[in-house]
Each structure stands twice: as structure tokens, then as C-alpha cells.
Design a protein around this motif. Sequence first.
Motif, short mmCIF file in Angstrom:
data_model
loop_
_atom_site.label_atom_id
_atom_site.label_comp_id
_atom_site.label_asym_id
_atom_site.label_seq_id
_atom_site.Cartn_x
_atom_site.Cartn_y
_atom_site.Cartn_z
N TRP A 88 0.84 -1.20 0.00
CA TRP A 88 0.00 0.00 0.00
C TRP A 88 0.87 1.24 0.00
O TRP A 88 1.93 1.29 0.65
N LEU A 89 0.44 2.26 -0.74
CA LEU A 89 1.17 3.52 -0.73
C LEU A 89 1.00 4.20 0.62
O LEU A 89 -0.07 4.14 1.24
N ARG A 90 2.04 4.83 1.07
CA ARG A 90 2.03 5.44 2.40
C ARG A 90 1.02 6.59 2.47
O ARG A 90 1.03 7.49 1.64
N LYS A 91 0.13 6.54 3.47
CA LYS A 91 -0.84 7.60 3.70
C LYS A 91 -0.46 8.47 4.90
O LYS A 91 -0.93 9.59 5.03
N PRO A 105 3.10 12.44 3.15
CA PRO A 105 2.83 11.32 2.23
C PRO A 105 2.74 11.80 0.78
O PRO A 105 2.60 13.00 0.52
N PRO A 106 2.78 10.87 -0.17
CA PRO A 106 2.66 11.26 -1.58
C PRO A 106 1.26 11.72 -1.92
O PRO A 106 0.28 11.38 -1.24
N LEU A 107 1.14 12.48 -3.00
CA LEU A 107 -0.13 13.04 -3.45
C LEU A 107 -0.90 12.05 -4.32
O LEU A 107 -1.41 12.39 -5.38
N CYS A 108 -0.96 10.81 -3.89
CA CYS A 108 -1.74 9.79 -4.58
C CYS A 108 -1.96 8.66 -3.59
O CYS A 108 -1.28 8.57 -2.56
N SER A 109 -2.90 7.80 -3.88
CA SER A 109 -3.17 6.65 -3.01
C SER A 109 -3.35 5.41 -3.88
O SER A 109 -3.52 5.50 -5.09
N GLY A 110 -3.33 4.25 -3.23
CA GLY A 110 -3.47 3.01 -3.96
C GLY A 110 -2.49 1.97 -3.46
O GLY A 110 -2.06 2.00 -2.30
N PHE A 111 -2.10 1.06 -4.33
CA PHE A 111 -1.18 0.01 -3.92
C PHE A 111 -0.39 -0.48 -5.13
O PHE A 111 -0.75 -0.23 -6.29
N CYS A 112 0.69 -1.19 -4.82
CA CYS A 112 1.53 -1.83 -5.83
C CYS A 112 1.38 -3.34 -5.67
O CYS A 112 1.54 -3.86 -4.55
N ARG A 113 1.07 -4.01 -6.74
CA ARG A 113 0.95 -5.47 -6.70
C ARG A 113 2.22 -6.07 -7.32
O ARG A 113 2.56 -5.78 -8.47
N PHE A 114 2.92 -6.92 -6.54
CA PHE A 114 4.18 -7.53 -6.99
C PHE A 114 4.00 -9.04 -7.02
O PHE A 114 3.62 -9.66 -6.02
N ARG A 115 4.25 -9.65 -8.17
CA ARG A 115 4.06 -11.09 -8.29
C ARG A 115 4.90 -11.65 -9.43
O ARG A 115 5.44 -10.89 -10.26
#
Length: 503
Positions: A88-91, A105-115
Motif C-alpha cells: 500500500w502507498l504510504r498515507k 505522504p505522496p499526493l496519490c493513493s493506492g497500492f503496488c501489486r508484486f508477483r
Amino acid sequence: MNPSPFSLDTKFLPEDAGEDKIDLDLGKWRVFGLTPGDGVVDEFKSYLSSPPEDDADFAWESSAVPGSPPLHGAFLCRLSGKEDRKFWLRKQALVHPTDSRRIEPPLCSGFCRFRLDSQRLPITGDCIHSAKLRLSLNLQRFIRHQPPYDDLNKSFRPRLQKRKDKRSIHGDEQSFDGEDNWLPDTPEWRKFAAKKHLAKYLELIGDQMGKELSRACGIIEKGVLQIDPENDWERVGWDREDEYSLSRVETLWEFPADNPITTVWELGTKLMHLSKAEGTAAMHEMEVKEAGRVLNSPCFSIPIAENVRLKLYAKTNKRIRFEIVHSELWNQRAALLKEAGLKPETGGRSWNEVPHLLKALRQRAAKHMNNVMEHLRAVPTQELKPKRLLELLVEVASAVRPTLSAQTRIDRIQTLLVWLCFHKGYRGGIKKGPYSDALKTLAERGIIRFDHQRKFYVLSDAYKDAAAALSSIAGDPLLALVGVDPSEFVLQPSGLPPIRVRE
């Protein structure tokens, strides 16, 4: 913001629109040199989500467990477990435990999926791991946090992190919901907002993700695999494919208003007539205090087409905002690319295409808004039937039993009126709770009935016209009854649904 106040004759133009929230998938980043099953992948993920070891600003211990590794990195947060694949992106803002240092925190939200990717390197057959970002961008907020100290004459560097100072206020204008996703209406800000900020926004996100991957790859090479970059051929590295996929976009128009709340009530009650079955009205607490009172803002949201909603609310104490929300855009990929002048066969592979798709969505949104305005101009003002209205008020009041506090009984009567007349019903059980006896009584008397399709308790047909007419006149049944101006109401300090009362 449009220079002229809104009227039902207003023409919505694509060139006057802007974007607020943009949800999309970004990338993918391909990582080479990691072999599944040997523990190196887990090591890589731990470094990908941890603060840089050589950066004291981020090397702060976790406040949750003293002595444990930090939970929040510069961009991504640590995984909750080895099987977790979402970073998850840091909030949270990082606050130093002993001094005043603070990393926003960064000016965006969401997550990174790594697989593990299904593809392999064509020559060696080595495994590839892929990382993709699923983001929620807020273009208005990004622009709002760029100029230092609101002085656009000073030089600035585009930044991905929020600014420390409060951005929900500018001069005598302030947002009702405490959010900073709006731009001041000054010549300097209008000129600044016209720049191409989205491209820089995406570039900063891509650069930040690249820094995280490069740092993790470097640590794995030197500290875990102990690869000599001069003598060993095998390396841990990454490259990027500029893929993207839009999923949800909010297109907005803003208009000046002397009394935004009253304006929204008047327009919103007309909008509710267009979609009585699925239209909703939510309340958002305002952070602004005027003359010792806290206001709250109405927000109307109705579906106007498949995967398209119209939202209307008072954004600040000087403006109202219309939003057209397009969702599930991945199902419309080919059509949207064609409208943007791109080839569906080759589109979706360059971030430079995103502004063209947003332009096409502005065209769609403008057509929707102008169509809604055409219907609103034809909405008649319903005729109020005093006798039926009086019967409804008497039934609701008599259903609420006397309490130790007269104010408590009045509050419950008021809440029932708001639910039944303005929210178009009550969702929930009637067997328990402070309103159970009153709701049971109204059901037994035939004032309300259970709508099995909507799973709502709604007014019976005999009283729908009275409630609709009352709402269309004042937006709030009790305000119409006691003659209170819609701008003179406050939130009750309880956990109940928002109620508007006289001071």
C-alpha cells in the motif's frame, strides 16, 4: 471556475471542465534476476517497502513495536505478511520522535501489486517478476500543492509529496469539507492551472517507483547475492513498460455562488426528481466555523446513464461543483480510444495517451450535463397539499413516544421526517433501536411499508406526493415547516444521521 454563476440555461462546455479524481492502473515494471523459492524474493520485497538505510529521515523506528523495522517507507508500506502481494502507498506523515522533522505522504493513493510474471526472458528462460500500480490520483490536489506558499511568482519544483501547510483555505475562501482539491479563482492560479500537470504527475510517480526498485535491486546485488558488477554477468535489474488502464474519472465544473448551500439545495431537489428510485443525498460535515456554528454541506448523487453518475455539492463558501463520474472504463476501452483519435489495436501502451482519453471523457461529460439541464428545465414545481402534509406530520409526531427530555423527542421526530421525506426511506431493522417503536407504529398504521426491491421502509403511496412537494420546496421537510433558511443549520453532536436544526 466559470466566471458566471450557474443557471438552468448554462451551457456546459468541454473546454471549461477539469478533472478531480482519476483511478487507473499504471505500468508494469519488470524485475529480472530473482529466483522464486530461494528466499531472495522475500528479501527483495522487504527492501522494496522499507526506508533507505542510508537516509536518516526515513530510518525511524515503528511506533507500534519499539525496536521493530519501520512500517512506512518513502513511497510504499511494509507488507503485512510473506504471502501478501500488495504494497500500500504510504498515507501517513512520518513524524520524527525527537525533533520537528516531518515527511509528508505522496499526493496519490493506492497500492503496488508484486508477483511472478507468466512470461520469461526469451533467451535464458529466467523468471520475471512484475510490479503494477493501481492508483487513485487527484489532479486538483496535485496542482494545489505545487506553488510554494501560494505565491505563483516564485520558482517551484514539481513535487509528489504534500506540502506541510494547510491548502484548504486561500484568502477568504475555504472548503466546506476541509479538503484541498480545489484551485483559487485568481488570474495567477487560472494561468497556472492551464499548464499540463498530468504528464508531470505521472512522471513523478514513475520516477519514485523506479527509485524504490533500483534501491531494492542494489541491496540484493551487493548484500544478498554479493554480485560483482564488474565481473559477474548476471545482474538484478528492472525495466518499465508504459501501460495504463483507466477505471474511473471525475470530470468537474465549478460556478461561483453567494450562498452555495442554498443554491445546492434548490438545484438538488430538482435533480432528485430525475431519479427518485436511486438518487441519494449524503451529508458531509464542514470544517468551516462561522459565528460559532459548524455547517454541513449537502451532496446529491444520481445515476444518469450506465456507469455514469452526476454529483452536486457546495465545494467552498464561494462555489458549487458539478461532477460527472465515469466508472468501469476498462469495459469501454476500445470505444474510448476511438473517441480520443487513437487506434484500439495499439492504444493503452503509452502514458502520453492519458490526456487524450480525458479530453474524450470531457466531451462525454458535457453531453451528459447538457442533457440533464434540458430535463431540469422541464421539471415542474409540485403543488403542496396542506391537508395531506399535515396528516403526515401528525402521524410521525404521534408515533414518537414522550421522553424525559422534550428536545430528544423533537430530535427523533425530525430524524424520522428527514429519513422518510428527504432520504426517501429508511434502510434497516425496526425491531431494535431508539426508533423501533415509532417505526413499528407507522408500519401498523399504513404510513410506511417495506419495499422488498430496494430493501427500504418507504412512505406509502398516499403520502409520497406530500413528502416530494415539501422536499422540492425547501429541500428539508422540517426547514419548510418552521421556516428556517437552509443556510442556518448545524450538525447534531450524536452518532445519528446528520440533522439540520435551528441554532
